[in-house]
Design a protein around this motif. Structure first.
Motif, PDB file in Angstrom:
ATOM      1  N   ARG A   1      -2.932  -3.727  -8.019  1.00 30.67           N
ATOM      2  CA  ARG A   1      -3.280  -4.974  -9.090  1.00 30.67           C
ATOM      3  C   ARG A   1      -4.585  -4.791  -9.597  1.00 30.67           C
ATOM      4  NH1 ARG A   1      -4.840  -8.949  -5.339  1.00 30.67           N
ATOM      5  NH2 ARG A   1      -6.850  -7.865  -5.511  1.00 30.67           N
TER       6      ARG A   1
ATOM      7  N   PHE B   1       1.238 -11.067 -11.054  1.00 29.76           N
ATOM      8  CA  PHE B   1       0.356 -11.090 -10.006  1.00 29.76           C
ATOM      9  C   PHE B   1      -0.355 -12.869 -10.440  1.00 29.76           C
ATOM     10  CE2 PHE B   1       0.090  -6.420 -11.227  1.00 29.76           C
ATOM     11  CZ  PHE B   1       0.025  -6.049  -9.748  1.00 29.76           C
TER      12      PHE B   1
ATOM     13  N   GLY C   1       5.905  -0.511  -3.914  1.00 29.57           N
ATOM     14  CA  GLY C   1       5.168  -0.990  -5.035  1.00 29.57           C
ATOM     15  C   GLY C   1       3.916   0.057  -5.014  1.00 29.57           C
ATOM     16  N   CYS C   2       3.514   0.776  -4.776  1.00 24.39           N
ATOM     17  CA  CYS C   2       1.963   1.797  -5.500  1.00 24.39           C
ATOM     18  C   CYS C   2       2.199   2.961  -6.003  1.00 24.39           C
ATOM     19  CB  CYS C   2       1.776   2.225  -3.763  1.00 24.39           C
ATOM     20  SG  CYS C   2       1.140   0.072  -2.968  1.00 24.39           S
TER      21      CYS C   2
ATOM     22  N   MET D   1      -0.824  -4.235  -2.634  1.00 17.87           N
ATOM     23  CA  MET D   1      -0.948  -4.952  -3.813  1.00 17.87           C
ATOM     24  C   MET D   1      -2.208  -5.950  -4.037  1.00 17.87           C
ATOM     25  SD  MET D   1       0.679  -6.865  -5.225  1.00 17.87           S
ATOM     26  CE  MET D   1       1.911  -8.442  -5.286  1.00 17.87           C
ATOM     27  N   ARG D   2      -3.297  -4.920  -3.475  1.00 14.80           N
ATOM     28  CA  ARG D   2      -4.343  -4.735  -4.132  1.00 14.80           C
ATOM     29  C   ARG D   2      -5.133  -3.980  -5.336  1.00 14.80           C
ATOM     30  NH1 ARG D   2      -9.331  -3.791  -0.834  1.00 14.80           N
ATOM     31  NH2 ARG D   2      -9.429  -2.180  -1.034  1.00 14.80           N
TER      32      ARG D   2
END
Length: 149
Positions: free
Chosen positions: A5, A33, A100-101, A1-2
């Motif tokens: 973001r 986010f 998600g990446c 997630m980082r």
């Protein structure tokens, strides 16, 4: 997630004149986010963002030009952390990432400016690179092996 973001932060500062952390928090929340100002502050530090004068005469966040080598190292770290598999077929290279990446993998690859890449398209966990010729795919696959090892 980082990584997703931080990738979105890089996209937002390219697309917008973002003058404050509060504005960045707001735009990130609009992008899905749920972040705090403290998180954004850490991201700004990790991404080596600075405030610079825009053509419109306002200060905005931007990537520091002196950190190009640092950003390249950061990009390589991101890729190593999120890429699961790279395969090729014809003039296409398919990169599988953690869920998600794919966008987070696409930004570094676009910024590295590999020759012969016509474009990249990212889904949730898959990134598609279109190469100008099937003949150039082996050299790019060798670069991926080198980058990811």
């Amino acid at each position: 997630m980082r990584y997703a973001r931080q990738n979105r932060i890089l996209e937002l500062i390219k697309e917008n004149n973002i003058e404050t952390q509060e504005k960045l928090v707001s735009l990130l929340r609009e992008s899905g986010f749920n972040v705090t100002q403290a998180t954004i502050s850490r991201d700004i530090k990790e991404l080596h963002l600075i405030k610079s004068m825009s053509p419109e005469g306002v200060y905005r966040y931007a990537v520091a030009s002196s950190s190009d080598n640092s950003m390249t190292n950061r990009y390589m770290s991101i890729l190593r952390d999120i890429v699961k598999n790279v395969s090729a077929s014809g003039n296409l290279i398919v990169i599988k990432t953690l869920p998600g990446c794919a966008n987070a993998a696409g930004e570094p690859l676009d910024c590295l400016g590999f020759q012969h890449v016509l474009g990249t398209i990212a889904g949730d966990n898959t990134l598609l690179m279109v190469i100008d010729s099937e003949d150039n795919v082996p050299q790019l696959m060798a670069k991926f092996d080198e980058l990811l090892s």
